[in-house]
Design an enzyme around this catalytic site. Structure first.
Site, PDB file in Angstrom:
ATOM      1  N   HIS A  22      -4.834  26.426 -26.374  1.00  5.57           N
ATOM      2  CA  HIS A  22      -5.537  26.401 -27.576  1.00  5.57           C
ATOM      3  C   HIS A  22      -5.163  27.947 -28.369  1.00  5.57           C
ATOM      4  O   HIS A  22      -6.101  28.848 -27.961  1.00  5.57           O
ATOM      5  CB  HIS A  22      -7.115  26.270 -27.142  1.00  5.57           C
ATOM      6  CG  HIS A  22      -8.089  26.107 -28.286  1.00  5.57           C
ATOM      7  ND1 HIS A  22      -9.047  25.469 -28.083  1.00  5.57           N
ATOM      8  CD2 HIS A  22      -8.003  26.803 -29.428  1.00  5.57           C
ATOM      9  CE1 HIS A  22      -9.631  25.347 -29.474  1.00  5.57           C
ATOM     10  NE2 HIS A  22      -9.275  26.425 -30.123  1.00  5.57           N
ATOM     11  N   SER A 101      -1.790  24.587 -35.788  1.00  2.00           N
ATOM     12  CA  SER A 101      -1.788  24.973 -37.127  1.00  2.00           C
ATOM     13  C   SER A 101      -2.137  24.106 -38.345  1.00  2.00           C
ATOM     14  O   SER A 101      -1.666  22.712 -38.181  1.00  2.00           O
ATOM     15  CB  SER A 101      -0.778  25.908 -37.473  1.00  2.00           C
ATOM     16  OG  SER A 101      -1.007  26.917 -38.801  1.00  2.00           O
ATOM     17  N   THR A 102      -3.015  24.346 -39.656  1.00  2.00           N
ATOM     18  CA  THR A 102      -3.341  23.428 -40.587  1.00  2.00           C
ATOM     19  C   THR A 102      -2.436  23.495 -41.630  1.00  2.00           C
ATOM     20  O   THR A 102      -2.013  24.502 -42.176  1.00  2.00           O
ATOM     21  CB  THR A 102      -4.535  24.227 -41.142  1.00  2.00           C
ATOM     22  OG1 THR A 102      -5.504  24.583 -39.974  1.00  2.00           O
ATOM     23  CG2 THR A 102      -5.198  22.924 -41.868  1.00  2.00           C
ATOM     24  N   GLY A 174     -11.696  24.037 -38.135  1.00  3.36           N
ATOM     25  CA  GLY A 174     -12.574  24.223 -39.187  1.00  3.36           C
ATOM     26  C   GLY A 174     -13.895  24.643 -38.884  1.00  3.36           C
ATOM     27  O   GLY A 174     -14.599  24.331 -37.788  1.00  3.36           O
ATOM     28  N   HIS A 201     -11.932  20.194 -31.537  1.00  6.85           N
ATOM     29  CA  HIS A 201     -13.033  21.104 -31.371  1.00  6.85           C
ATOM     30  C   HIS A 201     -14.248  20.176 -31.431  1.00  6.85           C
ATOM     31  O   HIS A 201     -14.446  19.571 -32.436  1.00  6.85           O
ATOM     32  CB  HIS A 201     -12.954  22.137 -32.507  1.00  6.85           C
ATOM     33  CG  HIS A 201     -11.885  23.263 -32.292  1.00  6.85           C
ATOM     34  ND1 HIS A 201     -10.634  23.051 -32.664  1.00  6.85           N
ATOM     35  CD2 HIS A 201     -12.131  24.572 -32.427  1.00  6.85           C
ATOM     36  CE1 HIS A 201      -9.942  24.090 -32.597  1.00  6.85           C
ATOM     37  NE2 HIS A 201     -10.974  25.041 -32.656  1.00  6.85           N
ATOM     38  N   GLU A 204     -19.133  22.847 -30.930  1.00  4.00           N
ATOM     39  CA  GLU A 204     -18.975  24.398 -30.884  1.00  4.00           C
ATOM     40  C   GLU A 204     -20.684  24.815 -31.329  1.00  4.00           C
ATOM     41  O   GLU A 204     -20.917  25.916 -30.818  1.00  4.00           O
ATOM     42  CB  GLU A 204     -17.957  24.816 -32.020  1.00  4.00           C
ATOM     43  CG  GLU A 204     -16.803  24.992 -31.505  1.00  4.00           C
ATOM     44  CD  GLU A 204     -15.826  25.797 -32.682  1.00  4.00           C
ATOM     45  OE1 GLU A 204     -15.684  26.761 -33.000  1.00  4.00           O
ATOM     46  OE2 GLU A 204     -15.361  24.799 -33.557  1.00  4.00           O
ATOM     47  N   ASP A 285      -7.619  30.932 -28.213  1.00  2.00           N
ATOM     48  CA  ASP A 285      -8.220  30.647 -29.553  1.00  2.00           C
ATOM     49  C   ASP A 285      -7.506  31.195 -30.418  1.00  2.00           C
ATOM     50  O   ASP A 285      -6.515  30.931 -31.362  1.00  2.00           O
ATOM     51  CB  ASP A 285      -9.939  30.895 -29.661  1.00  2.00           C
ATOM     52  CG  ASP A 285     -10.296  29.787 -30.499  1.00  2.00           C
ATOM     53  OD1 ASP A 285      -9.545  28.755 -30.991  1.00  2.00           O
ATOM     54  OD2 ASP A 285     -11.526  30.241 -30.939  1.00  2.00           O
TER      55      ASP A 285
END
Ligand code: IMP
Ligand code: ZN
Length: 343
Positions: A22, A101-102, A174, A201, A204, A285
């Site tokens: 992660h 990654s975005t 996000g 995710h 959270e 993270d």
């Protein structure tokens, strides 16, 4: 002859072969790489990482990502960051790494999402002389809506084949306080059908209904899972579902404490799940933003939860079961890790 047992716990955590599952590429950017990119853009005075003892909120973290994205705004920067991040993980004996990654487009620099994905893949391929296997997970940002998510999944499915298996899955990430993850269920169903793994995710922040619906997909792994347990805003149903389905948790100690979704290390949900023998994987993270390393995260786990070197090694070895790559890679890694088993 000195053995692994003669090492301090800090040395052991550093020298031990490890798995990182992660790690967000832009959140993992090191100070050295950041300086290099800032220099190129004549922004050398900017400060773009948190101090370890600095209390921040989740909002502060997301503000930091916006700043980093200003620097990482072309394919050259995407390549450099990825290449450097891989070298940094390899230097601390990470043997298998899943980066996420975005895909981002920046009109001003001409970077397209496709160009971004190709730059990351190229950096991964150019690191194949290192003793580390690297895979790539494309991230769906829950702030960007379902159409963008669909596009990301299509890109991931296309590059799964084109990259010869480097692209391996999709993520949901996000700001967890924005939007409703349930809107993305059909898109993740589509990803599953395309043979992509799901690393989502979840929980959270407290959101029982949303989390339960997402769990039913089910994800192959859960990022954080901070608010699954009933005493921190989850429920017995959430806890039982994750437990009985043995869905692995990617746990990021420093990230959660700095981001203030967990009050301190002692109260981190790691201990509860670990005691149940639930699959837990220690991860960073955003090692750049949170100024940490995977070795330090293992050290924190050892110190906080009083884990011996044997337990730490087992935690690392056990992580191999939860990687997205195929069985032959798992076997290869197991052989390598067994050589470092404390005698
Ligand atoms: P990138 O996707 O490589 O640009 O990495 C930065 C992005 O990762 C951020 O903009 C967030 O969307 C995501 N991210 C990083 N850390 C977290 C987290 O703890 N929760 C949710 N999203 C995160
Ligand atoms: Zn994350």
């Amino acid at each position: 002859m000195p053995t692994q047992r003669d090492l301090s716990i800090a040395e052991f955590c550093c020298e031990m072969p490890k798995i990182e599952l992660h790690a967000h590429i832009n959140g993992s950017i090191s100070e050295t790489t950041m300086k290099k990119l800032l220099k190129k853009k004549n922004r050398e005075g900017d400060k773009l990482s948190f101090q370890k003892d600095q209390i921040a909120t989740l909002d502060d973290c997301f503000h930091m990502f916006k700043l980093i994205h200003q620097v990482s705004d072309d394919t050259e920067a995407a390549y450099t960051i990825t290449y450097d991040v891989i070298h940094e993980f390899a230097a601390e004996n990470v043997k298998y790494l899943e980066l996420r990654s975005t895909p981002r487009e920046v009109k001003a620099t001409g970077m397209t999402k496709l160009g971004y994905v190709e730059a990351v893949i190229k950096a991964i391929q150019d690191c194949n002389d290192l003793d580390i296997i690297v895979k790539f997970i494309l991230a769906v940002d829950r702030r960007n809506g379902v159409d963008v998510a669909k596009e990301t999944v299509e890109l991931a499915a296309k590059y799964k084949t084109l990259s010869n298996g480097i692209v391996i899955g999709v993520d949901l990430s996000g700001d967890p306080t924005v939007g409703d993850a349930r809107d993305y269920i059909p898109v993740f169903e589509q990803a599953k059908q395309a043979g992509l793994k799901l690393a989502l995710h979840l929980a959270e922040v407290p959101n029982i209904e949303e989390t339960l619906a997402m769990l039913k997909l089910p994800p192959n792994r859960i990022g954080h899972g901070t608010c699954l347990l009933p005493d921190v805003g989850g429920s017995d149903e959430l806890k039982d579902y994750v437990y009985t389905h043995k869905i692995p948790l990617e746990l990021c100690l420093t990230s959660n404490v700095i981001g203030q979704t967990v009050p301190n290390f002692d109260n981190h949900h790691f201990s509860n799940w670990y005691k149940r023998n639930h699959p837990c994987v220690i991860c960073t993270d955003d090692k750049g933003v949170f100024n940490t390393t995977l070795s330090e995260e293992y050290q924190i786990a050892a110190k906080t939860f009083n884990l011996s070197v044997d337990k730490i090694w087992q935690l690392s070895f056990g992580s191999i079961d939860h990687i997205f790559a195929e069985e032959d890679i798992k076997e290869q890694l197991r052989l390598k890790f067994l050589q470092f088993r404390p005698l």
